[in-house]
Design a protein around this motif. Structure first.
Motif, PDB file in Angstrom:
ATOM      1  N   LEU A 550       0.817  -1.211   0.000  1.00 19.09           N
ATOM      2  CA  LEU A 550       0.000   0.000   0.000  1.00 19.09           C
ATOM      3  C   LEU A 550       0.854   1.267   0.000  1.00 19.09           C
ATOM      4  O   LEU A 550       0.562   2.227  -0.699  1.00 19.09           O
ATOM      5  CB  LEU A 550      -0.937  -0.001   1.211  1.00 19.09           C
ATOM      6  CG  LEU A 550      -1.942  -1.158   1.259  1.00 19.09           C
ATOM      7  CD1 LEU A 550      -2.799  -1.064   2.515  1.00 19.09           C
ATOM      8  CD2 LEU A 550      -2.823  -1.169   0.017  1.00 19.09           C
ATOM      9  N   LYS A 551       1.938   1.247   0.791  1.00 20.17           N
ATOM     10  CA  LYS A 551       2.770   2.463   0.909  1.00 20.17           C
ATOM     11  C   LYS A 551       3.438   2.809  -0.416  1.00 20.17           C
ATOM     12  O   LYS A 551       3.585   3.974  -0.762  1.00 20.17           O
ATOM     13  CB  LYS A 551       3.818   2.280   2.009  1.00 20.17           C
ATOM     14  CG  LYS A 551       3.273   2.556   3.403  1.00 20.17           C
ATOM     15  CD  LYS A 551       3.064   4.044   3.617  1.00 20.17           C
ATOM     16  CE  LYS A 551       2.411   4.298   4.975  1.00 20.17           C
ATOM     17  NZ  LYS A 551       1.978   5.695   5.123  1.00 20.17           N
ATOM     18  N   LEU A 553       2.241   2.366  -3.304  1.00 18.52           N
ATOM     19  CA  LEU A 553       1.218   3.006  -4.126  1.00 18.52           C
ATOM     20  C   LEU A 553       0.866   4.391  -3.579  1.00 18.52           C
ATOM     21  O   LEU A 553       0.761   5.361  -4.329  1.00 18.52           O
ATOM     22  CB  LEU A 553      -0.028   2.122  -4.188  1.00 18.52           C
ATOM     23  CG  LEU A 553       0.181   0.777  -4.908  1.00 18.52           C
ATOM     24  CD1 LEU A 553      -0.956  -0.178  -4.619  1.00 18.52           C
ATOM     25  CD2 LEU A 553       0.337   0.996  -6.409  1.00 18.52           C
ATOM     26  N   GLU A 554       0.712   4.455  -2.247  1.00 22.63           N
ATOM     27  CA  GLU A 554       0.394   5.752  -1.627  1.00 22.63           C
ATOM     28  C   GLU A 554       1.463   6.785  -1.980  1.00 22.63           C
ATOM     29  O   GLU A 554       1.179   7.950  -2.231  1.00 22.63           O
ATOM     30  CB  GLU A 554       0.289   5.562  -0.101  1.00 22.63           C
ATOM     31  CG  GLU A 554      -0.224   6.785   0.631  1.00 22.63           C
ATOM     32  CD  GLU A 554      -0.234   6.598   2.153  1.00 22.63           C
ATOM     33  OE1 GLU A 554      -0.526   5.489   2.625  1.00 22.63           O
ATOM     34  OE2 GLU A 554       0.052   7.582   2.862  1.00 22.63           O
ATOM     35  N   LYS A 632      -2.239   8.334  -5.468  1.00 29.03           N
ATOM     36  CA  LYS A 632      -0.982   8.908  -5.000  1.00 29.03           C
ATOM     37  C   LYS A 632      -1.271  10.095  -4.081  1.00 29.03           C
ATOM     38  O   LYS A 632      -2.059  10.974  -4.410  1.00 29.03           O
ATOM     39  CB  LYS A 632      -0.146   9.370  -6.190  1.00 29.03           C
ATOM     40  CG  LYS A 632       1.146  10.016  -5.748  1.00 29.03           C
ATOM     41  CD  LYS A 632       1.995  10.491  -6.899  1.00 29.03           C
ATOM     42  CE  LYS A 632       3.230  11.166  -6.338  1.00 29.03           C
ATOM     43  NZ  LYS A 632       4.188  11.530  -7.367  1.00 29.03           N
TER      44      LYS A 632
ATOM     45  N   SER B  47      -3.734   4.166   5.174  1.00 28.32           N
ATOM     46  CA  SER B  47      -3.194   4.237   3.820  1.00 28.32           C
ATOM     47  C   SER B  47      -4.325   4.164   2.794  1.00 28.32           C
ATOM     48  O   SER B  47      -4.354   4.925   1.821  1.00 28.32           O
ATOM     49  CB  SER B  47      -2.209   3.078   3.626  1.00 28.32           C
ATOM     50  OG  SER B  47      -1.614   3.148   2.370  1.00 28.32           O
ATOM     51  N   GLN B  48      -5.270   3.259   3.051  1.00 25.68           N
ATOM     52  CA  GLN B  48      -6.383   3.095   2.120  1.00 25.68           C
ATOM     53  C   GLN B  48      -7.225   4.372   2.031  1.00 25.68           C
ATOM     54  O   GLN B  48      -7.580   4.814   0.937  1.00 25.68           O
ATOM     55  CB  GLN B  48      -7.266   1.921   2.578  1.00 25.68           C
ATOM     56  CG  GLN B  48      -8.353   1.560   1.587  1.00 25.68           C
ATOM     57  CD  GLN B  48      -9.269   0.452   2.102  1.00 25.68           C
ATOM     58  OE1 GLN B  48      -9.370   0.236   3.310  1.00 25.68           O
ATOM     59  NE2 GLN B  48      -9.927  -0.243   1.195  1.00 25.68           N
ATOM     60  N   ARG B  50      -6.302   7.472   2.802  1.00 28.86           N
ATOM     61  CA  ARG B  50      -5.523   8.549   2.170  1.00 28.86           C
ATOM     62  C   ARG B  50      -5.594   8.430   0.652  1.00 28.86           C
ATOM     63  O   ARG B  50      -5.795   9.410  -0.060  1.00 28.86           O
ATOM     64  CB  ARG B  50      -4.064   8.486   2.606  1.00 28.86           C
ATOM     65  CG  ARG B  50      -3.801   9.134   3.942  1.00 28.86           C
ATOM     66  CD  ARG B  50      -2.283   9.184   4.196  1.00 28.86           C
ATOM     67  NE  ARG B  50      -2.044   9.112   5.626  1.00 28.86           N
ATOM     68  CZ  ARG B  50      -1.524   8.063   6.251  1.00 28.86           C
ATOM     69  NH1 ARG B  50      -1.146   6.995   5.564  1.00 28.86           N
ATOM     70  NH2 ARG B  50      -1.373   8.073   7.549  1.00 28.86           N
ATOM     71  N   MET B  51      -5.405   7.203   0.164  1.00 25.21           N
ATOM     72  CA  MET B  51      -5.427   7.004  -1.292  1.00 25.21           C
ATOM     73  C   MET B  51      -6.810   7.282  -1.869  1.00 25.21           C
ATOM     74  O   MET B  51      -6.945   7.915  -2.911  1.00 25.21           O
ATOM     75  CB  MET B  51      -4.966   5.582  -1.642  1.00 25.21           C
ATOM     76  CG  MET B  51      -3.471   5.390  -1.473  1.00 25.21           C
ATOM     77  SD  MET B  51      -2.865   3.890  -2.256  1.00 25.21           S
ATOM     78  CE  MET B  51      -3.157   2.676  -1.003  1.00 25.21           C
ATOM     79  N   SER B  54      -7.347  10.993  -1.926  1.00 27.45           N
ATOM     80  CA  SER B  54      -6.519  11.628  -2.953  1.00 27.45           C
ATOM     81  C   SER B  54      -7.154  11.425  -4.313  1.00 27.45           C
ATOM     82  O   SER B  54      -7.202  12.333  -5.139  1.00 27.45           O
ATOM     83  CB  SER B  54      -5.123  11.020  -2.976  1.00 27.45           C
ATOM     84  OG  SER B  54      -4.364  11.536  -1.933  1.00 27.45           O
ATOM     85  N   LYS B  55      -7.645  10.217  -4.543  1.00 22.46           N
ATOM     86  CA  LYS B  55      -8.276   9.883  -5.818  1.00 22.46           C
ATOM     87  C   LYS B  55      -9.472  10.792  -6.061  1.00 22.46           C
ATOM     88  O   LYS B  55      -9.700  11.247  -7.186  1.00 22.46           O
ATOM     89  CB  LYS B  55      -8.726   8.421  -5.785  1.00 22.46           C
ATOM     90  CG  LYS B  55      -9.582   8.005  -6.942  1.00 22.46           C
ATOM     91  CD  LYS B  55     -10.019   6.555  -6.783  1.00 22.46           C
ATOM     92  CE  LYS B  55     -11.265   6.257  -7.590  1.00 22.46           C
ATOM     93  NZ  LYS B  55     -12.506   6.517  -6.896  1.00 22.46           N
TER      94      LYS B  55
END
Lengths: 635, 227
Positions: A550-551, A553-554, A632, B47-48, B50-51, B54-55
């Motif tokens: 995940l990181k 990709l993040e 991102k 993380s999920q 945040r992504m 962002s998307k």
């Protein structure tokens, strides 16, 4: 958490490799750029680092600047690696604190500086690796009653104390502890006794078993013998005709062929009138067997090749094999007074029970050890427990002695009663350990124990601990820990996540036993393809934490790959299976928030550079379809 | 142990839609042990989210913190600094922890990141099974140590119903596998113990009041006078 060392003093050597590097990259510019941005103690550009004069100067500089970590950037020649590791050992610098950077592929000063800078950061992040002196028990337990066990016990007894048990009269019923200090629980004369051993050698052997279904239902009797019956009976066959049949049973080993050759020669010497061997495939590919075969032919033993099935038929004149010769139209017949049939080999009684008690794996035919290219013949999935002989599949002749030699080399490490090992097993931060047993249950090597004491700073006063001798450093435990309490030295989360802070378009986490080696090969096949690819090496795909995927990709990668060993061929039992399960979940996590297909799971062997490149192209195509990663996170 | 599962992320994203900065609070108790709400899952969810944000062109800042137990005020005090920096909290503790952390910081909205499922045992990595209903009136002495309340789909007290077939319950589990009939288990255990006569003992109707909340448990011998 990786321990931060406050007095890190790094020396950097930029080696031109006799002008090879400066053809493309000006080393002085690299030096100037590094000097302006990085933290280190000393830097020097060298023309050729692997000369005696340079070595002496570097030794002097290590003393002068009190250097305790080294960064060597130049070629990737194994020679320079060995030389610097030796130099580190000589100067008392921990060899885990020497980092090498290959500049031969760098195309620009920028690329070279970035490679050196990454390695430098790695050195800064690296926890100090200590060495542990451990007391070990030199005594070895050999389990088995046959000649293989006796040979192993005799060989080991030259170096250290050995106890041999047959596992029948005295039986193993339990096992505790770790290599160097196993406690074996035995049932001896109805009493439970505990005995301590440093290592255990399993040499149960294999036993022959006649299977009549392989011979058209023929029952054994006075003139139809199984090979083991024939050998054990040791009767006088002077003036008799004896026929042997090979190829219907024990198809995978040389044992029956070797035994029949020996018996045939013996019969000829003792005056048997006719000795015939019918066989389907000649199996003599072992030391001495071909010579035995030649001798048998010279003595007049008949070797007769058959194809397909054969029948065993009784006549007034005796008993006969009716068979088909591959090149003759008519059926052939061998009449004998006795016929002898090869048998299969099956695991000795107690094999499965011991596998369960020791938590070691069994494989084809129920013998010890899984079929896995990474398994050395004598090694089990647990350190300190070894196999010798036919208990892990029938073996023949010199193979046994090679195995005994190999086991000897392993167990003799404990002969002196102490060992020194680098403390590279995962470390547990007790404060974060919930004692949930996840690592304990997921460890493929039985290397984890739960320890208790005031020093464990959590509500349980307990924590998991990895045994330095049992641990094989796959990192599965660290990746499974729900509390992030476990860190594997040299591959801590901090170190790995550092690598993907500014990731390439595709990040490939690659197992150092397969994917990483394939990627090195792949580079030479298609250097152009590697532009958008970043390889992050892990000791086993089982170390690839879901957060690593995940990181990457993040932080901006468009795709992530897991390059792992072939199915059922993980060096660490199930590391690649755990990685696959994590891949599935990580992709679900992406799907849930609409980020598209961005993770590929690739089984690849070390020599499959082409397949690696094919997988990279497939990943590139996949992310071309999914588009730039919209997840991102811009910091 | 209390067993919980992660809430679907779309629900969490919905809850967090109005916020720009949130804290994901993990717990090192049961939810770490059941692999749902420890530091690792906090990191994965953060993380999920945040992504995802962002998307959607609506970035969010997420703080991550995991403490010992969210069902104890003293540990919840450790979240003070981070709670002060955010618009909302997502807690990955069980329902108890979520509420109790919320009580500690009543001016910051708190949202559940998990569904609390049951009191269960961890059979092996990745599998949990219910064992106790917290009914407040234990009958395990009469049933061979196997709970008819938690393990019979109808919580029957006196033997199986007609839906018990070949040792399985007619109800199928949410995970699409056969549920063993609780009363078959009890019968087998009593039989092994040589206590089958207990099957004929009538267990009287249960006082379900003890299973109904809101329940409070006080021990006068232990309470402190803090005045």
């Amino acid at each position: 958490m990786t321990k931060q060392i406050t007095n890190i003093r790094i020396g950097i050597y930029l080696c031109d490799c006799d002008g090879k590097v400066s053809k493309k990259v000006d080393l002085n510019s690299v030096k100037v750029a590094i000097q302006s941005k990085a933290e280190f103690e000393y830097i020097r550009a060298v023309e050729v680092a692997c000369t005696k004069a340079e070595r002496e100067q570097i030794v002097a500089e290590i003393d002068k600047y009190s250097l305790n970590r080294l960064l060597v950037a130049g070629c990737s020649d194994p020679f320079i690696v060995r030389q610097f590791l030796q130099l580190a050992d000589d100067k008392g610098i921990n060899r885990y604190n020497v980092e090498f950077v290959d500049l031969s592929a760098a195309e620009s000063v920028g690329a070279a500086v970035s490679a050196v800078d990454t390695a430098l950061n790695r050195l800064h992040l690296r926890a100090e690796v200590g060495y542990e002196e451990l007391a070990v028990i030199p005594d070895v337990l050999v389990i088995g009653a046959g000649s293989e066990a006796a040979a192993a016990a005799k060989a080991i007894a030259k170096n250290q104390p050995v106890v041999q048990i047959d596992n029948v009269g005295t039986r193993v019923i339990g096992l505790d502890g770790f290599p160097g200090a196993f406690t074996v629980i035995l049932l001896e004369n109805g009493q439970t006794v505990k005995k301590d051993f440093g290592a255990i050698v399993l040499a149960l052997g294999a036993v022959p078993q006649y299977d009549k279904s392989k011979y058209g239902g023929v029952e054994l009797g006075a003139d139809v013998l199984s090979l083991s019956q024939f050998i054990n009976a040791g009767k006088d066959y002077a003036g008799k005709k004896v026929g042997f049949a090979l190829g219907k049973a024990d198809e995978d080993s040389l044992l029956s062929f070797a035994a029949v050759l020996k018996a045939a020669l013996d019969l000829k010497e003792k005056g048997a009138s006719e000795v015939s061997i019918i066989y389907e495939d000649m199996k003599i590919c072992a030391d001495g067997l071909e010579q035995e075969y030649e001798r048998a032919r010279k003595k007049g033993v008949n070797f007769l090749k058959y194809t397909g099935e054969f029948q065993i038929t009784r006549f007034a004149s005796g008993i006969a094999f009716m068979y088909r010769e591959p090149f003759l139209a008519d059926p052939a017949k061998i009449v004998a007074d006795y016929i002898v049939l090869a048998e299969d080999f099956v695991p000795a009684a107690g094999t499965l029970e011991l596998a369960e008690i020791f938590d070691i794996r069994t494989g084809p035919g129920g013998f010890f050890q899984k079929d896995n290219v990474h398994s050395l013949p004598i090694r089990s999935n647990r350190a300190g427990i070894f196999f010798v002989g036919s208990c892990h599949g029938p073996i023949h002749g010199t193979d046994l002695y090679n195995e005994i030699e190999a086991v000897l080399a392993e167990v003799s490490a404990f002969a002196k009663g102490k060992v020194s090992v680098p403390s590279l097993q995962p470390k547990v931060e007790a404060e974060k350990c919930a004692v949930c047993l996840t690592c304990y249950r997921c460890c493929p090597h039985h290397a984890i124990e739960i320890v208790h004491g005031e020093e464990y700073n959590n509500m349980y006063f307990s924590a998991a601990r990895m045994n330095p001798l049992a641990c094989q450093r796959c990192g599965v435990c660290a990746a499974e820990c729900p509390g992030k309490a476990i860190q594997l030295p040299l591959y801590s989360d901090q170190e790995i996540l550092f690598e993907v802070q500014q990731p390439a378009r595709i990040v490939a986490y690659a197992c150092e036993n397969s994917g990483f080696l394939a990627s090195e090969f792949a580079k030479t096949l298609d250097p152009e393809l590697q532009k958008d690819l970043q390889i992050v090496e892990v000791p086993c795909s089982g170390k690839i934490d879901i957060i690593y995927l995940l990181k990457a990709l993040e932080n901006g990668a468009d795709g992530v790959m897991l390059c792992v060993c072939h199915k059922e061929n993980c060096k660490f039992v199930w590391g690649n299976d755990r990685a696959e399960q994590r891949k599935v979940r990580a992709q679900q996590i992406l799907n849930q928030v609409g980020l598209g297909e961005r993770i590929d799971f690739v089984h690849v062997a070390a020599n499959q550079g082409n397949q690696f490149n094919t997988a990279v192209k497939a990943m590139a195509e996949k992310i071309r379809q999914s588009g730039t990663n919209p997840g991102k996170v811009v910091k | 142990m209390i067993v919980a599962e992660g809430k679907p992320v779309e629900k969490i994203l919905e809850m967090l839609a109005p916020y720009k900065k949130v804290l994901i609070a993990g717990c090192r108790g049961c939810v770490t042990v059941c692999l749902t709400g420890g530091e690792k899952e906090v990191g994965i969810l953060a993380s999920q989210i945040r992504m995802a944000r962002s998307k959607d062109g609506n970035p969010i800042e997420i703080l991550e913190q995991t403490e010992e137990r969210q069902c104890d005020a003293e540990y919840n005090a450790k979240f003070l600094e981070n709670v002060g920096k955010v618009d909302a909290i997502v807690s990955l503790a069980c329902g108890i922890g979520i509420q109790y952390l919320g009580e500690k910081y009543p001016l910051t909205p708190i949202y559940p990141g998990v569904n609390t499922l049951m009191l269960g045992a961890n059979i092996d990595v990745g599998r949990w099974e219910e064992r106790c209903f917290a009914c407040g009136d234990c009958v395990l002495d009469k049933t061979g140590g196997i709970c008819p309340i938690a393990r019979c789909s109808k919580s029957l007290l006196n033997g199986p119903c007609g839906g018990s077939q070949f040792g399985k319950c007619e109800v199928s589990a949410p995970v699409k596998e056969d549920i063993p009939c609780g009363w078959q288990l009890i019968y087998d255990r009593l039989s092994a113990l040589g206590q089958l006569d207990k099957m004929s003992e009538i267990i009287p109707a249960k006082n379900w009041l003890r299973a109904k909340g809101p329940r409070t448990y006080v021990r006068e011998d232990l309470t402190l006078d803090r005045s």
